[in-house]
Design a protein around this motif. Structure first.
Motif, PDB file in Angstrom:
ATOM      1  N   ILE A   1      44.358  42.021  44.464  1.00 14.87           N
ATOM      2  CA  ILE A   1      45.709  41.485  44.258  1.00 14.87           C
ATOM      3  C   ILE A   1      45.866  40.951  42.842  1.00 14.87           C
ATOM      4  N   LEU A   2      44.828  40.260  42.336  1.00 11.87           N
ATOM      5  CA  LEU A   2      44.883  39.727  40.968  1.00 11.87           C
ATOM      6  C   LEU A   2      44.385  40.722  39.930  1.00 11.87           C
ATOM      7  N   GLN A   3      43.931  41.904  40.399  1.00  4.70           N
ATOM      8  CA  GLN A   3      43.483  42.980  39.503  1.00  4.70           C
ATOM      9  C   GLN A   3      42.326  42.533  38.629  1.00  4.70           C
ATOM     10  N   VAL A   4      41.346  41.884  39.256  1.00  4.66           N
ATOM     11  CA  VAL A   4      40.137  41.447  38.553  1.00  4.66           C
ATOM     12  C   VAL A   4      38.924  41.889  39.360  1.00  4.66           C
ATOM     13  N   PRO A   5      37.754  42.065  38.706  1.00  3.02           N
ATOM     14  CA  PRO A   5      36.542  42.403  39.458  1.00  3.02           C
ATOM     15  C   PRO A   5      36.041  41.209  40.255  1.00  3.02           C
ATOM     16  N   LYS A   6      35.182  41.466  41.230  1.00  2.00           N
ATOM     17  CA  LYS A   6      34.719  40.403  42.118  1.00  2.00           C
ATOM     18  C   LYS A   6      33.975  39.310  41.354  1.00  2.00           C
ATOM     19  N   GLY A   7      33.243  39.673  40.311  1.00  2.00           N
ATOM     20  CA  GLY A   7      32.505  38.667  39.547  1.00  2.00           C
ATOM     21  C   GLY A   7      33.282  38.068  38.394  1.00  2.00           C
ATOM     22  N   ALA A   8      34.618  38.145  38.436  1.00  2.00           N
ATOM     23  CA  ALA A   8      35.455  37.679  37.321  1.00  2.00           C
ATOM     24  C   ALA A   8      35.248  36.183  37.063  1.00  2.00           C
ATOM     25  N   SER A   9      35.290  35.823  35.785  1.00  2.00           N
ATOM     26  CA  SER A   9      35.170  34.409  35.408  1.00  2.00           C
ATOM     27  C   SER A   9      36.444  33.658  35.766  1.00  2.00           C
ATOM     28  N   ASP A  10      36.340  32.327  35.794  1.00  2.00           N
ATOM     29  CA  ASP A  10      37.522  31.500  36.085  1.00  2.00           C
ATOM     30  C   ASP A  10      38.616  31.738  35.057  1.00  2.00           C
TER      31      ASP A  10
ATOM     32  N   ARG B   1      43.995  34.010  33.525  1.00  2.00           N
ATOM     33  CA  ARG B   1      44.840  34.872  32.696  1.00  2.00           C
ATOM     34  C   ARG B   1      45.534  35.941  33.538  1.00  2.00           C
ATOM     35  N   ALA B   2      44.794  36.495  34.495  1.00  4.67           N
ATOM     36  CA  ALA B   2      45.392  37.509  35.367  1.00  4.67           C
ATOM     37  C   ALA B   2      46.522  36.904  36.198  1.00  4.67           C
ATOM     38  N   TYR B   3      46.295  35.697  36.720  1.00  3.94           N
ATOM     39  CA  TYR B   3      47.330  35.025  37.506  1.00  3.94           C
ATOM     40  C   TYR B   3      48.572  34.774  36.656  1.00  3.94           C
ATOM     41  N   ARG B   4      48.363  34.296  35.443  1.00  3.80           N
ATOM     42  CA  ARG B   4      49.499  33.991  34.561  1.00  3.80           C
ATOM     43  C   ARG B   4      50.380  35.234  34.363  1.00  3.80           C
ATOM     44  N   LYS B   5      49.763  36.353  34.069  1.00  4.79           N
ATOM     45  CA  LYS B   5      50.531  37.561  33.791  1.00  4.79           C
ATOM     46  C   LYS B   5      51.266  38.064  35.027  1.00  4.79           C
ATOM     47  N   LEU B   6      50.558  38.098  36.144  1.00  2.00           N
ATOM     48  CA  LEU B   6      51.159  38.634  37.367  1.00  2.00           C
ATOM     49  C   LEU B   6      52.237  37.701  37.925  1.00  2.00           C
ATOM     50  N   ALA B   7      51.978  36.391  37.857  1.00  2.00           N
ATOM     51  CA  ALA B   7      52.961  35.434  38.381  1.00  2.00           C
ATOM     52  C   ALA B   7      54.252  35.485  37.577  1.00  2.00           C
ATOM     53  N   LEU B   8      54.144  35.633  36.268  1.00  2.00           N
ATOM     54  CA  LEU B   8      55.342  35.760  35.444  1.00  2.00           C
ATOM     55  C   LEU B   8      56.075  37.066  35.726  1.00  2.00           C
TER      56      LEU B   8
ATOM     57  N   ALA C   1      46.231  34.372  46.566  1.00  2.00           N
ATOM     58  CA  ALA C   1      44.940  34.808  46.033  1.00  2.00           C
ATOM     59  C   ALA C   1      44.428  33.828  44.981  1.00  2.00           C
ATOM     60  N   TYR C   2      45.324  33.343  44.118  1.00  2.00           N
ATOM     61  CA  TYR C   2      44.887  32.413  43.076  1.00  2.00           C
ATOM     62  C   TYR C   2      44.447  31.077  43.667  1.00  2.00           C
ATOM     63  N   GLU C   3      45.144  30.616  44.712  1.00  2.00           N
ATOM     64  CA  GLU C   3      44.767  29.355  45.343  1.00  2.00           C
ATOM     65  C   GLU C   3      43.314  29.406  45.826  1.00  2.00           C
ATOM     66  N   VAL C   4      42.898  30.555  46.337  1.00  2.00           N
ATOM     67  CA  VAL C   4      41.535  30.693  46.856  1.00  2.00           C
ATOM     68  C   VAL C   4      40.524  30.912  45.733  1.00  2.00           C
ATOM     69  N   LEU C   5      40.804  31.866  44.842  1.00  2.15           N
ATOM     70  CA  LEU C   5      39.818  32.244  43.828  1.00  2.15           C
ATOM     71  C   LEU C   5      39.661  31.205  42.724  1.00  2.15           C
ATOM     72  N   SER C   6      40.637  30.304  42.583  1.00  2.00           N
ATOM     73  CA  SER C   6      40.518  29.253  41.562  1.00  2.00           C
ATOM     74  C   SER C   6      39.780  28.022  42.091  1.00  2.00           C
TER      75      SER C   6
END
Length: 343
Positions: free
Chosen positions: A30-39, A44-51, A74-79
């Motif tokens: 959903i956030l278009q990031v790999p599973k091991g993505a850094s915080d 950054r992915a959330y910012r772009k998609l949310a906008l 998705a961001y609430e969980v992964l953050s």
């Protein structure tokens, strides 16, 4: 031999988790990031998609509102490191059970998350960030791909940043200070201050990119891979964008969500009727027969036999034009019989 009750219980639990996991949404996708993505990458992915999918930018678009809700969830969980750890191990169902044991819920207030991230008030535009160039690739997709959905693999080569010997100035900024030049007199000074960072160099790297072609995508729509474009020193990479183009087809022509086809019939068939089918993009047959007189270049509509509408269960229509094949010559006897029949 029957399994002990405890072992049967754990096997049942594992099977249940497997069934649930199949139906669950993938927060990383959903956030278009790999599973091991850094915080930082997740932010950054959330910012772009949310906008991009914020309701203020997509008034009346239910699909965008749904995507916005999924992005915030998705961001609430992964953050959250604890929630992310539980999700990685047990999936969405594990999160729900954890929340139930803790006496809380899995509900997410989209506006709270968005406001805490971007600030209150009206939606703010994305802050200016130094970015590398976007890479735009024209991707030709067949009508079959766009009708049924498909996955394409494309080989991609790009520049990547690699460590190099030495140090370099980085993260430069202007610092303003005041210097006294006399009694009650001060001079404002501006000085550029830089840090020292590891030097870098550009190298080339190749890899396969998997592109999901969704049903009903239109020409010009893009499949975006954030931060997979050209890199830039001391900034974010640009984005990689695959722009959809419909490839020419030998049987159908697309106009928006509708399809157009031509069927050739003889003059006799045009006058007395005919039985005929055409094979659709997924190989199902469409009956285009007629019991009535069919005029040359006549067009008939077949409702719901067009392209699927993107992000919808509806479909466009199929328009069939009938091309009547006239004989190139007639004998005198044939002419007489036609005159006799048609008067």
């Amino acid at each position: 031999m029957a399994l002990p009750r405890t072992k049967r219980f754990f096997l049942l639990c594992a099977f249940s988790y497997a069934i649930v996991a199949i139906a669950e949404k993938n927060y990383y996708e959903i956030l278009q990031v790999p599973k091991g993505a850094s915080d930082e990458l997740i932010k950054r992915a959330y910012r772009k998609l949310a906008l991009k999918y914020h309701p203020d930018k997509n008034p009346g678009n239910e699909e965008a509102n749904k995507r916005f809700a999924d992005i915030n969830n998705a961001y609430e969980v992964l953050s959250d490191s604890e929630k992310r750890s539980i999700y990685d191990r047990y999936g969405e169902e594990g999160l729900k059970q954890h929340a139930a044991r803790a006496g809380g819920g899995m509900g997410v207030n989209m506006q709270d998350i968005f406001s805490s991230f971007f600030g209150g008030g009206p939606m703010e535009e994305e802050e200016r960030i130094v970015k590398g160039d976007d890479v735009i690739v024209e991707l030709e997709a067949t009508l079959e791909d766009l009708y049924m959905g498909s996955t394409l693999k494309v080989w991609r080569e790009k520049n990547i940043l690699k460590p190099a010997p030495g140090k370099r100035p980085c993260k430069c900024r202007n610092e303003v200070y005041h210097r006294q030049i006399g009694p009650g007199m001060f001079q404002q000074m501006t000085e550029q201050v830089c840090e020292q960072c590891q030097n870098v160099k550009f190298g080339r790297e190749g890899f396969n990119v998997t592109i999901d072609i969704e049903k009903g995508m239109q020409d010009g729509q893009e499949v975006v891979f954030y931060e997979d474009g050209e890199p830039i020193v001391d900034g974010e990479p640009g984005d990689l964008k695959f722009r959809i183009r419909t490839a020419p087809h030998d049987r159908f022509r697309r106009e928006g969500d509708d399809l157009h086809a031509t069927v050739t019939i003889t003059l006799v068939q045009a006058l007395v009727g005919f039985e005929k089918t055409i094979k659709h993009l997924d190989d199902h047959l469409v009956n285009v027969s007629s019991k009535d007189i069919t005029k040359h270049k006549e067009v008939r509509k077949f409702k719901g036999e067009g392209m699927p509408l993107h992000s919808s269960k509806k479909k466009g229509d199929l328009y069939v034009a009938y091309d009547v094949l006239f004989p190139t010559s007639l004998t005198e006897d044939q002419k007489s019989k036609i005159k006799e029949v048609l008067g």
